[in-house]
Structures are given as C-alpha cells and as structure tokens.
Design an enzyme around this catalytic site. Sequence first.
Site, PDB file in Angstrom:
ATOM      1  N   GLU A 209     -23.630  40.717   5.115  1.00 51.22           N
ATOM      2  CA  GLU A 209     -24.453  41.744   5.754  1.00 51.22           C
ATOM      3  C   GLU A 209     -24.188  43.075   5.054  1.00 51.22           C
ATOM      4  OE1 GLU A 209     -22.961  41.281   9.763  1.00 51.22           O
ATOM      5  OE2 GLU A 209     -21.621  42.981   9.573  1.00 51.22           O
ATOM      6  N   HIS A 247     -21.840  46.146  14.239  1.00 54.68           N
ATOM      7  CA  HIS A 247     -20.505  45.960  13.677  1.00 54.68           C
ATOM      8  C   HIS A 247     -20.004  47.279  13.071  1.00 54.68           C
ATOM      9  CE1 HIS A 247     -21.477  41.449  12.942  1.00 54.68           C
ATOM     10  NE2 HIS A 247     -20.986  41.638  14.143  1.00 54.68           N
TER      11      HIS A 247
END
Lengths: 291, 389
Positions: A209, A247
């Site tokens: 990611e 995150h």
Amino acid sequence: MSILVDNNTRLVVQGITGKEGSFHARGCLEYGTKVVAGVTPGKGGVIHEGIPVFNSVIQSVQETGANTSLIFVPPAFAADAILEAADAGIAVIVCITEGIPALDMVKVSRYLQGKTTRLVGPNCPGVISPGKAKVGIMPGHIHLPGPVGVISRSGTLTYEAVWQLTQRGIGQSTCVGVGGDPIIGTNFVDCLHLFRDDPQTEAVLLIGEIGGTAEEEAATFVKAHIDRTVIGYVAGMTAPPGRRMGHAGAIIAGGKGTATEKVHAMEAAGIRVCRSPAEMGVMVEKSLQGK
Amino acid sequence: MKIHEYQAKEILAAYGVPVPKGEVVTAASDAKRVASRLGGTVVVKAQIHAGGRGKGGGVKLARSAEEAERIASAILGKPLVTPQTGPEGTIVRQVLIEEGVDIRRELYAGIVLDRKASMPVVMASEAGGMEIEEVAARSPEKILKVAVDPAVGFSAFAGRKLAYGLALDGGLAAQGADLFSKLYRVFQEKDCSLAEINPLVQTGGGLLALDAKITFDDNALFRHQEIVALRDLHEEAPLEVEASRFRLSYIKLDGNVGCMVNGAGLAMATMDIIKLAGGEPANFLDVGGGASAEQIENAFRILLADKGIRAVLINIFGGILRCDRLAEGLIQAVKTLQVKVPVVIRMEGTNVELGRQMLDESGLNFLTASTMGDAATRAVEAAKGVHRS
C-alpha cells in the site's frame, strides 16, 4: 513446511484476560493452535478459557515451554510487552495492538537488534499457516493449506486476497500480516527471505500500500534473490497526498510513497502486478499454471 | 496532528531555540499595536496549517505599524489559497506579527522518522528556504543526515558534525550544534513525526528559527494533553472532525460514489476499484474491523452529509462477523436515516446467504453483489443512473 508458525508453535497470549485477548485466544485454540499460556500481570494462577495464566512471560516460558507470543496489550503498554517477550527468549512475537507511539517502536527495534527474536507487527492481523497454526485475529476458515505465501500490510485486504485464492482451490503455505505502522518488526524482505527457504512455497503474493519504501525494497530483493513467481498488488492508487489513510504508515509524504512508484518498481523487478484488487486470485492461478 | 507556525515557535522557544520576537493576533488593530511595539519593519504572516503561504500572498513585509494594520486587515477573515490548500483556500483567523530580520544565510534543519532505519534522522542543509523534498529530489548531496540511535541519544559530536557541515564557524558552530540538540529534544520529548526549521537563518546576531513546522504522532497524543490542547478544529474538514468523534477514519474526496469499508487497506482497494470501474470515489471511510450496527449508522450519517453522493458502496469482509446481523444493522440505518441513494453491498462472513436475502427482501434500495469487482461496477452504474429532482 511453512514459515514463522507451525505444529511446533507453543503460544502464550499476553493480555489474555482482556476482551480481545480472551476472544482471540479462544479462536486460536479452536483452530488447533497449541495455546499453552496466558499472561496478565497480577492475575497469575488463574485458569482463563481453560488456559493457565501467569504474571510474567518468563514464568510462562519456564512452566509451559511457550516459544511464540501473541500480544493484545493496550498501546501505552504494548512496547513494554514486546520487550518482556523478547527478554524471556520468545522466538516469534506477534503484536496485534494498534496505536503504539512510533518512538516507542524505535526503542523496541533497537532492543531487538542482534537478538534472534522475530517481531511481527504491530498493528497487524497476525500469522497463519493453514492447517497447522493460527497466531492472530484472522478468520481461520477462509484459509486452505497449499503453495502460496501471502505477505501484506493490511488485515481485511489480506482476507480478501486469501478468500480469492481459496475459492479457486489454491491454498496458502503461510499468510503474514506485517502491519500498517511506519515502524514494524518483520518487513516484506524478511518474509521473502523466509519464503525463499521454504520448500512448500511455490509462489508469493505481495500486497502493498502507499507510504514508505517497503515495496521498492521488496522489489530489489526479488530481482536479486527470488527465482519463484511473485505476484503483487498495491492499494491506494486514488489516495490523496499528505493524508494518513487509516494506517499510521499509509501516507504519501513529500510526494514519495505513491502507488504508481511502487507498481513501477515491482514491475521492473519482474513482479506481476494486478491493477485491480479483484484480480489477485486469478493472477496467482494463471501464474501457477505457467501462463 | 498539525499545529500553527506560532505554536511551533512557542514550543521551540520553550526549549531555548532562538525565534524572532513577535505575537499572534486576531484583529487588525492588534496587529498595529504589536507592530509599533516591535518597531521598524515587521512581517505579517497568515497562520494556516497549509504550506506555501508565501506563494499565496500570506506573508508580507510592512514598513510601518499602519501598513501592518492594512495588511492584516486584508488577510484576516479571508480565504488564503496556496499550492497546498486547494482552490477554495483556508480562512485566515490569526496572523503572526514578527520583527524584521537581517538575513545573511538561509539554512535548513529538520528531524523526521526514517522508516527504513527505524530511527529518527536529523537533517541539515545549506539550501534553506526551499522545500526539503525538492532539494532531496534535485541535489540529495546537499542534505546532511545523522541517524540517532535511541540507545545513545543525540551526541554532541553529531551536533558539531551538522554545524560544521553547514560551514558555520566560531561561536556560530557552537550555537548550531546546541540548536540541533535542542531540536532533537523537542522531537523526542513531544513525540513528533516532523520537527522542521526552514529557513533557519544566520543573522548578525546568530542563528534564528525564522519559520517552523511541527507535526505530532497521533498515536502518542494520549500522553501529551498539552499538545492536544493546540489542535485547531477550524483547520480540519467538519465531517472529518465529526467522524473522528465516533472513531471512524474518514477522508473526503471529490467523487460521487461513497464507500464504507472495514479495514484501511481494503478501504483503499475499494476506492481504487471504483475508479477502475469508471467512477470516482467520494471518500475514504474505514469503519474498523468489527462493523457494529451503531458504527454503521454513524458512518451512514457522515457519508450522507456529503451532498454530492449518488450511490454508496459497502464492502465488509467480516470473516467471523455474522452477515445477518450486519444486514439487520444496515436495514435499520437506512430506515432511520431515510437513505435515498442506491446502496450496493458486498459482504463476506458467516450466514452471508441469509444476510443477502434479508437485504433483497427488505423493499429498500439495496443491491447485493458477491465480489468486489461486481460491487464496484454496480455502484458506479447506480451513481450514473440517479437523477435527483
């Protein structure tokens, strides 16, 4: 074979008497993991969910031969829990806790340098070797034993990938969620290293990611050291720069860490990168068939 | 968490880092008062979090107190557009009035967390005043770096290495080394993710932090109530503030397909697949791993406050989550909130068939899909087909 956790795993759950700890200790036990101990300071001597609870990790190691730990301790105390497990000689520490201050993890990383202890996480779903052991919070039933190693920075996106594989009858050797924080114990390269030496693993699915350079480092390693098939996906193609996408580690900072850069680096290393997250399973299937 | 320049300078000053004399004001008349107290030429600086304020006309010199008042009055209460604010800009509510400084050299000093090394790294450069990312991209050799081993801390020699590296000599070198060590203490003690002085200027009287930017690690705010008190809610999008109250992670984007997902990675992947299906995601929204009925209702309220939304895509990979319970929560929320736009649902977990059946038979505007790809296609089509009067 498999990596990190298997039939020899003897698990101690740190923070076992909390809500999360109780629930997932039971989940691991039901999956067939040998959950041999729990630790909650001050609750030593209690039997919780049928598991003996100790005041410290070292006691649990001495009494039960625990060699792996799973941590559900709240963020303010989690770094200390990792240090305690490492000090007690635990070989594999899996830390689920989300929200640990980054500078606490700086100290933990420094402490672990030169030690044989391996830390997975924090802020991760854990590790599962299907049919052998589950050390984490993932739903066990979506997994199937088989030849694909899965490495990912996220939780539910990993479940999505695993589900796509399992529905095609493709099993997994081990699935590792390395965690979504900026500072983590085991990174993509460490996992690739372990999978390279694992005879069960024929192909690796690498789910990245935005943020940081872990995917680029993995690409460099794959190019130089990995001869089996690696399939990739990078989440966050549409993520705006400068924003933390859930995150703590998923942020494009100063124009660096974009999905596009990562996809390019991975493709340049010979990794087959899926454009769509819906294609992860089919891409692995084709690769295994040699297409 | 971000703070304003004047707040960053207050923190630096408390640690003994020299900053220009100045005061932050909210009214133009106060700007005049402060400017006349400081005397001579002053600088009027708009206080917004976004960078590039100079380029947007938010930093101006004033040669008199009257001019300072005029400038402040032109800036205050109005939106300032910079390369980082977006076209609508950010309303300026405060200006910092600072003494003018005689600048001999512009340097850079900053500390970030190096993810690869798992350590803080202190950086210095003679190319001050420019964005450090730009310097890093064009001439990386101009950036000096010292990684700080947490077991040792920031050593005196490391400070000297950076100071001499910046070609500071004599008393300035000692001042520079001391300044780096103080900046590191700020970074360490306040749990920063970035502490930056840019430019750090050399004046006739020594070094001075002319501009400062500090951001804090959100994960460490629980142990810094003094930092939490510096949060400026005006700088955050109202919906994002509202979402944070319910511990939902929400970021507004420009598209018209709203999405609601459990887990950050899957949420990003869902945004991406909406784009691949020919649509534009309206937001990032992570409802957390559990996706309880209450969280779903909160999430719906946040999503629907965005009037541009034409369809909602819900992607929940529950695993052990009971899909019939999820369906119950969804039906309840859609009824309570009178959701009018089509809602496409893709879910996985136990009792998924029963859950889908409940949604299909609810008589509400639900569309179910069995895969992510299918869900994205349906949501994008639904968004294109909706005509509201």
